[in-house]
Design a protein around this motif. Structure first.
Motif, PDB file in Angstrom:
ATOM      1  N   GLU A 114      -5.729   3.773   1.111  1.00 57.11           N
ATOM      2  CA  GLU A 114      -4.906   4.242   0.002  1.00 57.11           C
ATOM      3  C   GLU A 114      -5.785   4.846  -1.096  1.00 57.11           C
ATOM      4  N   ALA A 115      -6.835   4.130  -1.479  1.00 53.68           N
ATOM      5  CA  ALA A 115      -7.745   4.606  -2.518  1.00 53.68           C
ATOM      6  C   ALA A 115      -8.420   5.915  -2.108  1.00 53.68           C
ATOM      7  N   ALA A 116      -8.823   6.023  -0.854  1.00 53.62           N
ATOM      8  CA  ALA A 116      -9.472   7.235  -0.368  1.00 53.62           C
ATOM      9  C   ALA A 116      -8.511   8.423  -0.404  1.00 53.62           C
ATOM     10  N   ALA A 117      -7.254   8.198  -0.025  1.00 48.51           N
ATOM     11  CA  ALA A 117      -6.260   9.269  -0.041  1.00 48.51           C
ATOM     12  C   ALA A 117      -5.976   9.728  -1.468  1.00 48.51           C
ATOM     13  N   MET A 133       0.832  -1.175   0.000  1.00 50.16           N
ATOM     14  CA  MET A 133       0.000   0.000   0.000  1.00 50.16           C
ATOM     15  C   MET A 133       0.878   1.240   0.000  1.00 50.16           C
ATOM     16  N   SER A 134       1.412   1.585  -1.154  1.00 45.10           N
ATOM     17  CA  SER A 134       2.286   2.738  -1.237  1.00 45.10           C
ATOM     18  C   SER A 134       1.752   3.712  -2.280  1.00 45.10           C
ATOM     19  N   ILE A 135       1.827   4.994  -1.937  1.00 47.20           N
ATOM     20  CA  ILE A 135       1.322   6.056  -2.790  1.00 47.20           C
ATOM     21  C   ILE A 135       2.478   6.953  -3.200  1.00 47.20           C
ATOM     22  N   TYR A 136       2.520   7.302  -4.494  1.00 43.82           N
ATOM     23  CA  TYR A 136       3.479   8.274  -5.004  1.00 43.82           C
ATOM     24  C   TYR A 136       2.821   9.646  -4.917  1.00 43.82           C
ATOM     25  N   VAL A 137       3.542  10.612  -4.369  1.00 43.71           N
ATOM     26  CA  VAL A 137       3.048  11.980  -4.269  1.00 43.71           C
ATOM     27  C   VAL A 137       4.051  12.876  -4.985  1.00 43.71           C
ATOM     28  N   GLY A 138       3.640  13.429  -6.110  1.00 42.06           N
ATOM     29  CA  GLY A 138       4.535  14.252  -6.908  1.00 42.06           C
ATOM     30  C   GLY A 138       4.184  15.719  -6.860  1.00 42.06           C
ATOM     31  N   ASN A 139       5.131  16.523  -7.358  1.00 38.39           N
ATOM     32  CA  ASN A 139       4.988  17.972  -7.448  1.00 38.39           C
ATOM     33  C   ASN A 139       4.817  18.600  -6.074  1.00 38.39           C
ATOM     34  N   ILE A 140       5.587  18.126  -5.096  1.00 38.37           N
ATOM     35  CA  ILE A 140       5.506  18.709  -3.754  1.00 38.37           C
ATOM     36  C   ILE A 140       6.577  19.786  -3.595  1.00 38.37           C
ATOM     37  N   SER A 141       6.292  20.704  -2.731  1.00 32.77           N
ATOM     38  CA  SER A 141       7.203  21.799  -2.424  1.00 32.77           C
ATOM     39  C   SER A 141       8.458  21.264  -1.735  1.00 32.77           C
ATOM     40  N   ASN A 142       9.567  21.948  -1.939  1.00 34.20           N
ATOM     41  CA  ASN A 142      10.813  21.555  -1.268  1.00 34.20           C
ATOM     42  C   ASN A 142      10.767  21.831   0.229  1.00 34.20           C
ATOM     43  N   GLN A 143       9.769  22.588   0.675  1.00 34.46           N
ATOM     44  CA  GLN A 143       9.621  22.874   2.098  1.00 34.46           C
ATOM     45  C   GLN A 143       8.852  21.776   2.843  1.00 34.46           C
ATOM     46  N   VAL A 144       8.263  20.850   2.133  1.00 32.96           N
ATOM     47  CA  VAL A 144       7.459  19.797   2.757  1.00 32.96           C
ATOM     48  C   VAL A 144       8.339  18.848   3.563  1.00 32.96           C
TER      49      VAL A 144
END
Length: 89
Positions: A55-58, A1-12
């Motif tokens: 995962e699907a909900a997120a 159950m792994s999610i890729y999160v792209g286009n995040i700020s460098n401050q995150v």
């Protein structure tokens, strides 16, 4: 159950992602990769959720939302295949 999160700020930070994703269920792990040479964040992360339903909900809830000035790209992470383990016929 792994999610890729792209286009995040460098401050995150990992804690920021954990807080946002915890609204959709239990967060097992958050990983924000950094460049080995510079130590700078690479602009994406991986979040592991407790169940497929969480995962699907997120993914559904966060895909495309604007967060910290960026429009998030959120989808199921694809497992990277080891180059050395390729099939040979």
């Amino acid at each position: 159950m792994s999610i890729y999160v792209g286009n995040i700020s460098n401050q995150v930070e990992e804690a920021d992602l954990k807080q946002v994703f915890s609204e959709y269920g239990s967060v097992k792990r958050v990983r924000v990769p950094v460049n080995r040479e510079t130590g700078e964040k690479r602009g994406f992360a991986f979040v592991e959720m407790g169940t497929d339903a969480e995962e699907a909900a997120a993914i559904e809830g966060l895909l495309g939302i604007e967060w910290m000035g960026r429009s998030l790209k959120v989808n199921k992470a694809i497992t990277r295949v080891d180059k050395d383990s390729s099939c040979r016929f």
